[in-house]
Motif scaffolding. Structure first.
Motif, PDB file in Angstrom:
ATOM      1  N   GLU A   1       5.906   3.435  25.906  1.00  0.00           N
ATOM      2  CA  GLU A   1       6.415   2.853  27.156  1.00  0.00           C
ATOM      3  C   GLU A   1       5.396   1.881  27.747  1.00  0.00           C
ATOM      4  OE1 GLU A   1       8.799   1.657  30.066  1.00  0.00           O
ATOM      5  OE2 GLU A   1       9.403   2.879  28.370  1.00  0.00           O
ATOM      6  N   VAL A   2       4.110   2.224  27.663  1.00  0.00           N
ATOM      7  CA  VAL A   2       3.064   1.312  28.134  1.00  0.00           C
ATOM      8  C   VAL A   2       3.132   0.011  27.345  1.00  0.00           C
ATOM      9  CG1 VAL A   2       0.563   0.934  28.287  1.00  0.00           C
ATOM     10  CG2 VAL A   2       1.527   3.154  28.936  1.00  0.00           C
ATOM     11  N   ARG A   3       3.284   0.111  26.036  1.00  0.00           N
ATOM     12  CA  ARG A   3       3.329  -1.094  25.190  1.00  0.00           C
ATOM     13  C   ARG A   3       4.576  -1.923  25.443  1.00  0.00           C
ATOM     14  NH1 ARG A   3       1.766   2.852  20.847  1.00  0.00           N
ATOM     15  NH2 ARG A   3      -0.425   3.171  21.375  1.00  0.00           N
ATOM     16  N   ARG A   4       5.642  -1.302  25.898  1.00  0.00           N
ATOM     17  CA  ARG A   4       6.838  -2.075  26.283  1.00  0.00           C
ATOM     18  C   ARG A   4       6.550  -2.931  27.509  1.00  0.00           C
ATOM     19  NH1 ARG A   4      10.344   2.977  25.566  1.00  0.00           N
ATOM     20  NH2 ARG A   4      11.132   2.719  23.471  1.00  0.00           N
ATOM     21  N   ARG A   5       5.708  -2.415  28.388  1.00  0.00           N
ATOM     22  CA  ARG A   5       5.418  -3.107  29.645  1.00  0.00           C
ATOM     23  C   ARG A   5       4.230  -4.057  29.549  1.00  0.00           C
ATOM     24  NH1 ARG A   5       4.687   1.320  33.894  1.00  0.00           N
ATOM     25  NH2 ARG A   5       4.646  -0.456  35.298  1.00  0.00           N
ATOM     26  N   VAL A   6       3.338  -3.828  28.596  1.00  0.00           N
ATOM     27  CA  VAL A   6       2.141  -4.652  28.432  1.00  0.00           C
ATOM     28  C   VAL A   6       2.142  -5.187  27.007  1.00  0.00           C
ATOM     29  CG1 VAL A   6      -0.374  -4.758  28.571  1.00  0.00           C
ATOM     30  CG2 VAL A   6       0.875  -3.188  30.071  1.00  0.00           C
ATOM     31  N   GLY A   7       2.705  -6.362  26.828  1.00  0.00           N
ATOM     32  CA  GLY A   7       2.782  -6.964  25.508  1.00  0.00           C
ATOM     33  C   GLY A   7       1.518  -7.727  25.176  1.00  0.00           C
ATOM     34  N   MET A   8       1.385  -8.045  23.910  1.00  0.00           N
ATOM     35  CA  MET A   8       0.248  -8.834  23.448  1.00  0.00           C
ATOM     36  C   MET A   8       0.753  -9.952  22.560  1.00  0.00           C
ATOM     37  SD  MET A   8      -2.640  -5.991  22.587  1.00  0.00           S
ATOM     38  CE  MET A   8      -3.924  -7.211  22.459  1.00  0.00           C
ATOM     39  N   VAL A   9       0.149 -11.121  22.692  1.00  0.00           N
ATOM     40  CA  VAL A   9       0.412 -12.232  21.796  1.00  0.00           C
ATOM     41  C   VAL A   9      -0.896 -12.498  21.071  1.00  0.00           C
ATOM     42  CG1 VAL A   9       1.070 -14.660  21.603  1.00  0.00           C
ATOM     43  CG2 VAL A   9       2.122 -13.209  23.366  1.00  0.00           C
ATOM     44  N   PHE A  10      -0.876 -12.285  19.771  1.00  0.00           N
ATOM     45  CA  PHE A  10      -2.092 -12.420  18.985  1.00  0.00           C
ATOM     46  C   PHE A  10      -2.343 -13.870  18.617  1.00  0.00           C
ATOM     47  CE2 PHE A  10      -0.633  -8.105  18.361  1.00  0.00           C
ATOM     48  CZ  PHE A  10      -1.802  -7.374  18.503  1.00  0.00           C
ATOM     49  N   GLN A  11      -3.619 -14.209  18.458  1.00  0.00           N
ATOM     50  CA  GLN A  11      -3.991 -15.558  18.070  1.00  0.00           C
ATOM     51  C   GLN A  11      -3.442 -15.875  16.683  1.00  0.00           C
ATOM     52  OE1 GLN A  11      -8.196 -16.176  18.111  1.00  0.00           O
ATOM     53  NE2 GLN A  11      -8.040 -18.323  17.634  1.00  0.00           N
ATOM     54  N   LYS A  12      -3.509 -14.900  15.804  1.00  0.00           N
ATOM     55  CA  LYS A  12      -2.984 -15.061  14.445  1.00  0.00           C
ATOM     56  C   LYS A  12      -1.725 -14.207  14.322  1.00  0.00           C
ATOM     57  CE  LYS A  12      -4.358 -14.913   9.667  1.00  0.00           C
ATOM     58  NZ  LYS A  12      -5.376 -14.603   8.695  1.00  0.00           N
ATOM     59  N   CYS A  13      -0.730 -14.739  13.662  1.00  0.00           N
ATOM     60  CA  CYS A  13       0.537 -14.023  13.504  1.00  0.00           C
ATOM     61  C   CYS A  13       0.332 -12.757  12.686  1.00  0.00           C
ATOM     62  CB  CYS A  13       1.555 -14.910  12.802  1.00  0.00           C
ATOM     63  SG  CYS A  13       1.828 -16.454  13.656  1.00  0.00           S
ATOM     64  N   ASN A  14       1.057 -11.713  13.059  1.00  0.00           N
ATOM     65  CA  ASN A  14       0.972 -10.439  12.358  1.00  0.00           C
ATOM     66  C   ASN A  14       2.367  -9.870  12.115  1.00  0.00           C
ATOM     67  OD1 ASN A  14      -1.965  -9.874  12.308  1.00  0.00           O
ATOM     68  ND2 ASN A  14      -1.741 -10.014  14.518  1.00  0.00           N
ATOM     69  N   PRO A  15       3.158 -10.497  11.216  1.00  0.00           N
ATOM     70  CA  PRO A  15       4.483  -9.918  10.980  1.00  0.00           C
ATOM     71  C   PRO A  15       4.355  -8.568  10.284  1.00  0.00           C
ATOM     72  CG  PRO A  15       4.076 -11.723   9.453  1.00  0.00           C
ATOM     73  CD  PRO A  15       2.924 -11.701  10.417  1.00  0.00           C
ATOM     74  N   PHE A  16       5.336  -7.708  10.514  1.00  0.00           N
ATOM     75  CA  PHE A  16       5.381  -6.425   9.829  1.00  0.00           C
ATOM     76  C   PHE A  16       5.722  -6.670   8.362  1.00  0.00           C
ATOM     77  CE2 PHE A  16       6.893  -5.297  14.208  1.00  0.00           C
ATOM     78  CZ  PHE A  16       5.771  -4.583  14.571  1.00  0.00           C
ATOM     79  N   PRO A  17       5.320  -5.763   7.471  1.00  0.00           N
ATOM     80  CA  PRO A  17       5.663  -5.925   6.050  1.00  0.00           C
ATOM     81  C   PRO A  17       7.125  -5.538   5.803  1.00  0.00           C
ATOM     82  CG  PRO A  17       4.387  -3.928   6.358  1.00  0.00           C
ATOM     83  CD  PRO A  17       4.456  -4.618   7.709  1.00  0.00           C
ATOM     84  N   LYS A  18       7.999  -6.247   6.475  1.00  0.00           N
ATOM     85  CA  LYS A  18       9.440  -5.990   6.420  1.00  0.00           C
ATOM     86  C   LYS A  18      10.157  -7.325   6.321  1.00  0.00           C
ATOM     87  CE  LYS A  18       9.201  -1.869   9.302  1.00  0.00           C
ATOM     88  NZ  LYS A  18       9.759  -1.193  10.455  1.00  0.00           N
ATOM     89  N   SER A  19      11.459  -7.268   6.294  1.00  0.00           N
ATOM     90  CA  SER A  19      12.268  -8.482   6.202  1.00  0.00           C
ATOM     91  C   SER A  19      12.184  -9.296   7.499  1.00  0.00           C
ATOM     92  CB  SER A  19      13.730  -8.120   5.937  1.00  0.00           C
ATOM     93  OG  SER A  19      14.297  -7.517   7.092  1.00  0.00           O
TER      94      SER A  19
END
Length: 159
Positions: A87-105
């Protein structure tokens, strides 16, 4: 702009972070104003990312990491017992300098936030994924590759 006239959204009090018992940050204290840009600038290795990960409880995902002090988000301590880190992470997002896609489609990467938020209706998820990719001007480029890994996208497309 100072925070003197702005509403405080988050405050940090005596924050410390240790990895394997070795203190790497703090104590640090500050206030973050609502609807203001806050920048953390410094040399590599000075603790910027460690500090930021503390603001949405991502450090606790790192084995051996210990966080001390308090982080108050809109009046509540995010590290208090019983507070759900998701729930904390839903309210406090992060935008990373480098992209970090999940190893998914590609589809799964775009849909992940919806699914974490509890959306289960497949047609609604699919519609929202299409809308989001359309708003990002990517739909025409990826609509036939939604099952391909997101790692195959260019850096700009990943962003």
């Amino acid at each position: 702009m100072t925070t003197a006239n702005a509403k405080i959204s988050m405050s940090v009090h005596d924050l410390t972070v240790s990895y394997g018992g070795k203190k790497v940050l703090g104590p640090a204290s500050m206030e973050i104003a609502e609807r203001q840009v806050t920048a953390f600038i410094g040399p590599s290795g000075c603790g910027k990312s460690t500090f930021l990960r503390s603001l949405n409880r991502m450090n606790e995902l790192i084995l051996g990491c210990e966080v001390g002090g308090k982080v108050i988000l809109q009046g509540s301590d995010i590290y208090a017992p019983g507070v759900d880190p998701v729930e904390v992470r839903r309210r406090v997002g992060m935008v990373f300098q480098k992209c970090n896609p999940f190893p998914k489609s590609i589809f799964a990467n775009v849909a992940s936030g919806l699914r974490i938020g509890g959306m289960r209706d497949r047609s609604e998820v699919a519609g929202r994924v299409e809308r989001a990719l359309g708003q990002a001007a990517l739909w025409e480029e990826v609509k036939d590759r939604l099952t391909d890994t997101a790692w195959g996208l260019s850096g700009g497309q990943q962003q």
